[in-house]
Scaffold this motif. Structure first.
Motif, short mmCIF file in Angstrom:
data_model
loop_
_atom_site.label_atom_id
_atom_site.label_comp_id
_atom_site.label_asym_id
_atom_site.label_seq_id
_atom_site.Cartn_x
_atom_site.Cartn_y
_atom_site.Cartn_z
N SER A 128 11.18 -15.80 4.83
CA SER A 128 10.09 -15.75 3.85
C SER A 128 9.37 -14.42 3.96
N THR A 129 8.98 -13.91 2.81
CA THR A 129 8.38 -12.57 2.79
C THR A 129 7.01 -12.58 2.11
N ASN A 130 6.22 -11.56 2.44
CA ASN A 130 4.95 -11.36 1.77
C ASN A 130 4.67 -9.86 1.69
N TYR A 131 3.90 -9.47 0.68
CA TYR A 131 3.63 -8.05 0.43
C TYR A 131 2.18 -7.85 0.03
N VAL A 132 1.67 -6.68 0.37
CA VAL A 132 0.36 -6.30 -0.16
C VAL A 132 0.54 -5.99 -1.64
N ASP A 133 -0.49 -6.24 -2.42
CA ASP A 133 -0.36 -6.12 -3.88
C ASP A 133 0.11 -4.73 -4.32
N SER A 134 -0.30 -3.70 -3.62
CA SER A 134 0.00 -2.33 -4.05
C SER A 134 1.48 -1.98 -3.96
N VAL A 135 2.27 -2.78 -3.25
CA VAL A 135 3.70 -2.46 -3.11
C VAL A 135 4.59 -3.52 -3.74
N LYS A 136 4.02 -4.58 -4.26
CA LYS A 136 4.83 -5.65 -4.87
C LYS A 136 5.64 -5.09 -6.03
#
Length: 123
Positions: free
Chosen positions: A56-64
């Motif tokens: 499972s992954t997650n990203y900061v909004d600025s790099v999505k």
């Protein structure tokens, strides 16, 4: 002794791509959660992306939509594919891993940091 080593940084033009690698070495049982952070000059360290042991992954909004984190468990390596790079992505990128190790009393999960790799996005 467990070590994390980042590689793949460099100088790239805006709109370009880089792939960072975070490789674990040493004596350990498993690599659990791994995060990529970055720190630009004069700014606080920022969490960029993370991946669990299950993928499972997650990203900061600025790099999505631009960055992709992945892992190859057979190679004990986590990657950060960075596309459509912008000047504001310029920073030192670090990986942090939660790694299960052997101890005198059994096993324990500990946090390890790599030494960082410089990414510069400039024309």
């Amino acid at each position: 002794q467990v070590q994390l080593a980042e590689s793949g940084g460099g100088l790239v033009q805006p709109g370009g791509s880089l792939r960072l690698s975070c490789a674990a070495s040493g004596n350990f049982l498993s690599i659990n959660h791994v995060d990529w952070y970055r720190q630009a000059p004069g700014k606080q360290r920022e969490l960029v992306a993370g991946i669990t042991s299950g993928g499972s992954t997650n990203y900061v909004d600025s790099v999505k939509g631009r960055f992709t984190i992945s892992r190859d468990n057979a190679k004990n390596t986590v990657y950060l594919q960075m596309d459509i790079l912008k000047p504001e992505d310029t920073a030192v990128y670090y990986c942090n891993g939660l790694i299960k190790i052997f101890t005198a009393w059994g096993t324990s999960e500990r946090s390890y940091w790599g030494q960082g790799t410089q990414v510069t996005v400039s024309s």
